[in-house]
Design an enzyme around this catalytic site. Structure first.
Site, PDB file in Angstrom:
ATOM      1  N   THR A 180     -20.407 -28.829   2.380  1.00 35.06           N
ATOM      2  CA  THR A 180     -19.679 -27.665   2.473  1.00 35.06           C
ATOM      3  C   THR A 180     -18.416 -28.361   2.607  1.00 35.06           C
ATOM      4  O   THR A 180     -17.889 -28.685   3.863  1.00 35.06           O
ATOM      5  CB  THR A 180     -20.125 -26.488   3.385  1.00 35.06           C
ATOM      6  OG1 THR A 180     -21.166 -26.021   2.964  1.00 35.06           O
ATOM      7  CG2 THR A 180     -18.957 -25.608   3.467  1.00 35.06           C
ATOM      8  N   THR A 188     -18.494 -23.179  -0.846  1.00 34.22           N
ATOM      9  CA  THR A 188     -19.747 -23.431  -0.373  1.00 34.22           C
ATOM     10  C   THR A 188     -20.617 -22.753  -1.190  1.00 34.22           C
ATOM     11  O   THR A 188     -20.333 -21.689  -1.893  1.00 34.22           O
ATOM     12  CB  THR A 188     -19.855 -23.030   0.947  1.00 34.22           C
ATOM     13  OG1 THR A 188     -21.211 -23.562   1.431  1.00 34.22           O
ATOM     14  CG2 THR A 188     -19.884 -21.914   1.240  1.00 34.22           C
ATOM     15  N   SER A 198     -24.425 -28.580  -1.105  1.00 34.00           N
ATOM     16  CA  SER A 198     -23.769 -27.230  -0.525  1.00 34.00           C
ATOM     17  C   SER A 198     -22.657 -26.774  -1.255  1.00 34.00           C
ATOM     18  O   SER A 198     -22.127 -25.819  -0.693  1.00 34.00           O
ATOM     19  CB  SER A 198     -23.447 -27.690   0.776  1.00 34.00           C
ATOM     20  OG  SER A 198     -24.479 -28.494   1.546  1.00 34.00           O
ATOM     21  N   ARG A 202     -26.468 -12.545   1.227  1.00 38.29           N
ATOM     22  CA  ARG A 202     -25.901 -13.113   2.330  1.00 38.29           C
ATOM     23  C   ARG A 202     -24.696 -13.670   1.830  1.00 38.29           C
ATOM     24  O   ARG A 202     -24.604 -14.490   1.029  1.00 38.29           O
ATOM     25  CB  ARG A 202     -26.864 -13.808   2.911  1.00 38.29           C
ATOM     26  CG  ARG A 202     -26.325 -14.514   4.397  1.00 38.29           C
ATOM     27  CD  ARG A 202     -25.676 -15.920   3.994  1.00 38.29           C
ATOM     28  NE  ARG A 202     -25.210 -16.456   5.564  1.00 38.29           N
ATOM     29  CZ  ARG A 202     -24.523 -17.584   5.427  1.00 38.29           C
ATOM     30  NH1 ARG A 202     -24.119 -17.948   4.339  1.00 38.29           N
ATOM     31  NH2 ARG A 202     -24.096 -18.157   6.613  1.00 38.29           N
ATOM     32  N   THR A 254     -16.994 -25.394   9.244  1.00 39.73           N
ATOM     33  CA  THR A 254     -18.169 -25.367   8.353  1.00 39.73           C
ATOM     34  C   THR A 254     -19.457 -24.951   9.483  1.00 39.73           C
ATOM     35  O   THR A 254     -19.221 -25.210  10.642  1.00 39.73           O
ATOM     36  CB  THR A 254     -18.407 -26.954   7.886  1.00 39.73           C
ATOM     37  OG1 THR A 254     -19.858 -27.054   7.239  1.00 39.73           O
ATOM     38  CG2 THR A 254     -18.360 -27.890   8.839  1.00 39.73           C
ATOM     39  N   GLY A 255     -20.459 -24.942   8.949  1.00 37.71           N
ATOM     40  CA  GLY A 255     -21.689 -24.566   9.980  1.00 37.71           C
ATOM     41  C   GLY A 255     -22.231 -23.324   9.615  1.00 37.71           C
ATOM     42  O   GLY A 255     -21.978 -22.556   8.612  1.00 37.71           O
TER      43      GLY A 255
HETATM   44  N1  ASP Z   1     -20.442 -22.141   6.598  1.00 33.69           N
HETATM   45  C1  ASP Z   1     -21.313 -21.980   5.238  1.00 33.69           C
HETATM   46  C2  ASP Z   1     -21.942 -20.714   5.516  1.00 33.69           C
HETATM   47  O1  ASP Z   1     -22.432 -20.197   6.391  1.00 33.69           O
HETATM   48  C3  ASP Z   1     -22.603 -23.107   5.250  1.00 33.69           C
HETATM   49  C4  ASP Z   1     -21.926 -24.493   5.638  1.00 33.69           C
HETATM   50  O2  ASP Z   1     -20.772 -24.780   5.922  1.00 33.69           O
HETATM   51  O3  ASP Z   1     -22.833 -25.511   5.887  1.00 33.69           O
HETATM   52  O4  ASP Z   1     -22.324 -20.109   4.542  1.00 33.69           O
END
Ligand code: ASP
Length: 321
Positions: A183, A201, A81, A211, A234-235
């Site tokens: 990430t 990330t 990631s 995106r 994160t997320g």
């Molecule tokens: N926050 C990151 C994104 O949406 C991805 C992640 O943290 O897993 O690109």
């Protein structure tokens, strides 16, 4: 408001794994480490935190520590990631996002960046050497090339294999951070109470080309206010973007919330708005005193806290099991 709070899980900081200075072991209800300097990061980034801490202990600035720690994550091809080996978008392109903030409130960011191994370092260059906060896409890459960053193929056997497998069905259904993730959002405080942070990330795997998530957006994926505290996310970036999550966490700390309360309230803001099903968001935060906290939408989010005497992986409390 918050009428679903009764579902909130309160396992506390249930699991901790000590990993520096002794063999990994499980601890119960490990409290926060009250010691400076301190590094905290999303997910399991023991080695990266350690690299950041070593940088600080060698006399470098808190910003250098952040850059060093995150560069280490970006270099790790096993992290699917972040940086090299990051999973691509649905067209097979690895596109990277990163940002950095220092103690003076300055910020730098790069997004939709291709072929550059260390987006965190480029974000720092944007912050320090340009009049801008954010560069994106081809322009960010052009600037990187101008200042000597090499252009590299960041794919690996592993990331190519994963993409080939995904291509067979090409179904895009984000199920982010339910599984453990890499990430990296990292916050640090030095002996003088100065804060800095960074985030890097490759974003959501198999996203649409173009995106950009929360991670390079100042206030969404990261926010540092040296007077009050710092937070990183994160997320599923879209959920964080819609609520400007990291800024919100720091603002709540400014208003008196502890880091843990602020992270929880920012998650509840997402819950209150709805449309979070099957998705994950996790926040970590550190206040001006170095107290830390975390909270996530769904269980399974953990974070790493590191000082000279210890380094632990902690499970965050969550809204849903
Ligand atoms: N926050 C990151 C994104 O949406 C991805 C992640 O943290 O897993 O690109």
């Amino acid at each position: 408001m918050h009428n679903r709070r009764s579902f909130i899980k309160s396992t506390g900081l249930a699991t901790a794994i000590t990993a520096i200075g002794c063999n990994a072991s499980t601890q119960k209800n490990t409290s926060k480490i009250q010691e400076y300097p301190k590094i905290i990061s999303t997910w399991k980034h023991l080695e990266d935190n350690k690299a950041a801490l070593d940088e600080l202990l060698s006399g470098s600035s808190v910003l250098d520590a952040i850059e060093t720690g995150i560069r280490m994550a970006e270099n790790n091809a096993e992290d699917l990631s972040v940086g090299v080996g990051g999973l691509p978008d649905r067209d097979g392109n690895i596109t990277l996002d990163a940002c950095i903030m220092d103690s003076a409130g300055k910020a730098g960011s790069v997004s939709f960046l291709q072929g550059i191994r260390h987006p965190i370092s480029l974000a720092r260059k944007v912050m320090e050497n340009t009049p801008h906060v954010m560069l994106t896409g081809a322009g960010a890459q052009q600037y990187a090339r101008e200042i000597g960053f090499p252009l590299e193929d960041l794919s690996t056997v592993e990331s190519n294999k994963a993409f080939a497998e995904w291509k067979k069905k090409s179904i895009y259904k984000p199920k982010i951070n339910i599984e453990n993730h890499d990430t990296v959002g990292m916050l640090a405080i030095d002996n003088n109470g100065n804060l800095a942070g960074g985030c890097s990330t490759s974003g959501v795997a198999y996203k649409m080309h173009g995106r950009v998530g929360d991670s390079p957006i100042i206030g969404a994926g990261l926010f540092v206010d040296n007077d009050y505290g710092a937070a990183t996310a994160t997320g599923m970036g879209e959920l964080v973007l819609r609520t400007l999550g990291s800024f919100l966490v720091v603002e709540l700390m400014r208003q008196g919330a502890t880091p843990a309360e602020a992270c929880k309230d920012a998650v509840m803001r997402i819950v209150d708005k709805g449309n979070y099903q099957d998705l994950q968001v996790g926040y970590v935060a550190m206040d001006k005193q170095g107290n830390t906290g975390a909270y996530s939408l769904v269980s399974g989010f953990n974070y790493t806290e590191t000082t000279k005497s210890d380094s632990v992986i902690l499970d965050a409390d969550s809204y849903l099991d």
